[in-house]
Design an enzyme around this catalytic site. Structure first.
Site, PDB file in Angstrom:
ATOM      1  N   ASP A  99       7.219  -3.024   7.763  1.00 49.51           N
ATOM      2  CA  ASP A  99       7.334  -2.284   6.589  1.00 49.51           C
ATOM      3  C   ASP A  99       8.511  -1.123   6.849  1.00 49.51           C
ATOM      4  OD1 ASP A  99       5.554  -2.264   3.833  1.00 49.51           O
ATOM      5  OD2 ASP A  99       6.511  -0.422   4.234  1.00 49.51           O
TER       6      ASP A  99
ATOM      7  N   ASP B 268       7.130 -13.325  -5.422  1.00 53.29           N
ATOM      8  CA  ASP B 268       7.828 -12.343  -6.630  1.00 53.29           C
ATOM      9  C   ASP B 268       9.132 -12.742  -6.975  1.00 53.29           C
ATOM     10  OD1 ASP B 268       5.353 -11.491  -6.610  1.00 53.29           O
ATOM     11  OD2 ASP B 268       5.874  -9.660  -5.415  1.00 53.29           O
TER      12      ASP B 268
ATOM     13  N   HIS C 215      11.732  -7.188  -2.494  1.00 56.24           N
ATOM     14  CA  HIS C 215      11.872  -8.322  -3.679  1.00 56.24           C
ATOM     15  C   HIS C 215      13.260  -8.024  -4.348  1.00 56.24           C
ATOM     16  CE1 HIS C 215       7.563  -9.118  -3.013  1.00 56.24           C
ATOM     17  NE2 HIS C 215       7.391  -7.670  -3.687  1.00 56.24           N
TER      18      HIS C 215
ATOM     19  N   ASP D 125       7.236 -10.776   1.607  1.00 49.56           N
ATOM     20  CA  ASP D 125       6.486  -9.705   0.243  1.00 49.56           C
ATOM     21  C   ASP D 125       7.079  -8.372   0.351  1.00 49.56           C
ATOM     22  OD1 ASP D 125       5.095  -8.909  -1.614  1.00 49.56           O
ATOM     23  OD2 ASP D 125       3.233  -8.784  -0.519  1.00 49.56           O
TER      24      ASP D 125
ATOM     25  N   GLY E 275       0.900  -1.280  -0.116  1.00 51.33           N
ATOM     26  CA  GLY E 275       0.018   0.129   0.102  1.00 51.33           C
ATOM     27  C   GLY E 275       0.809   1.320   0.141  1.00 51.33           C
TER      28      GLY E 275
END
Length: 283
Positions: free
Chosen positions: A123, A193, A167, A164, A96
């Site tokens: 994050d 990914d 990457h 996630d 997001g």
């Protein structure tokens, strides 16, 4: 005559009352049922979400784990056995970016798929405002040993890790190096990914066999499953050789199972001489 008229009037009055009652019932049957109370609607939504599969939840909360990607069926296959268990799930990367309405979609999906689990997200953007109930958001870098250790100290070693994050292959490899030894037996480590292994702009390489990528790590893990069969003199098994029990590869997704991979081997009795009717092909 007056008696007859009175009786007739009473009969007409009763008939009118009966007709009114019947008409009232008919009107009531045609009227829509009253709207459900807010508490009833909330309870119904809760029942619906708890009964949903992972793909339905991904659609509900608009996470790209279904749609752009097709990850949710694979996740459900490997994680279904934990659905009613109490454990910690750690997701590296909350998603997001700085958009509040789009942040934390997958954490919300996990929260409903695992109603008894603690869902932790990490994050590099501040998403700590998502912390509520079963969901805990941390600010930090996915390669920072201190923040990863703090999460484990506060919530216990995760049974499930979902990478996630950035990457970038170097970050993927470093997060795995730090976290995997800290996980309990039976844990599941997932890397999303992995296509960035082939994209130079993301730190990958054009050559699919190039060292240092996320998929290069995965290929090493697959070889390590058979470390007891190696004939390399003096080879010392690595930690992952001994504690990666299975590696499942899908399009852009890898699922790694932690467990004892020291099964034993018959290498010394059969590896040095070909037996049977088969012959080696000519060079």
């Amino acid at each position: 005559m007056r008696t007859t008229a009175r009786r007739a009037g009473q009969a007409v009055k009763k008939a009118a009352q009966k007709t009114a009652r019947k008409t009232g019932r008919m009107q009531a049957s045609r009227e829509p049922a009253p709207a459900a109370a807010p508490d009833d609607a909330k309870a119904e939504r809760r029942r619906r979400l708890l009964a949903s599969n992972l793909t339905e939840l991904a659609i509900e909360f608009r996470t790209d784990k279904w749609g752009v990607h097709k990850y949710t069926p694979h996740y459900e296959r490997h994680l279904e056995h934990l659905r009613r268990e109490s454990f910690t799930l750690l997701e590296l990367g909350i998603g997001g970016y700085k958009k509040r309405r789009r942040s934390g979609a997958s954490m919300k999906m996990w929260r409903w798929f695992f109603p008894r689990a603690t869902i932790v997200g990490l994050d590099i953007e501040d998403k700590t405002w998502l912390t509520r109930g079963h969901i805990h958001a941390y600010l930090g870098d996915q390669t920072d040993p201190e923040v990863l250790q703090r999460i484990i100290d506060e919530h216990g070693a995760p049974m499930v890790v979902i990478d996630d994050g950035s990457h970038i292959p170097a970050h993927v490899r470093e997060s795995f190096r730090i976290l995997f030894p800290l996980l309990p037996d039976g844990a599941i480590y997932c890397i999303e990914d992995t296509q960035t292994s082939y994209w130079p702009a993301w730190g990958g390489q054009l050559d699919p066999r190039a060292p240092g990528t996320s998929m290069d790590l995965v290929k090493d893990l697959v070889d390590g499953l058979n470390h007891e069969e190696f004939l390399v003199e003096g080879y010392e098994p690595t930690y992952t050789d001994q504690w990666v029990r299975a590696v499942h590869c899908y399009h852009n997704l890898v699922v790694i199972e932690k467990g004892d991979n020291r099964e034993g081997t018959n290498r010394d009795s059969v590896a040095h001489e070909l037996y049977g009717a088969s012959e080696l092909p000519e060079a």
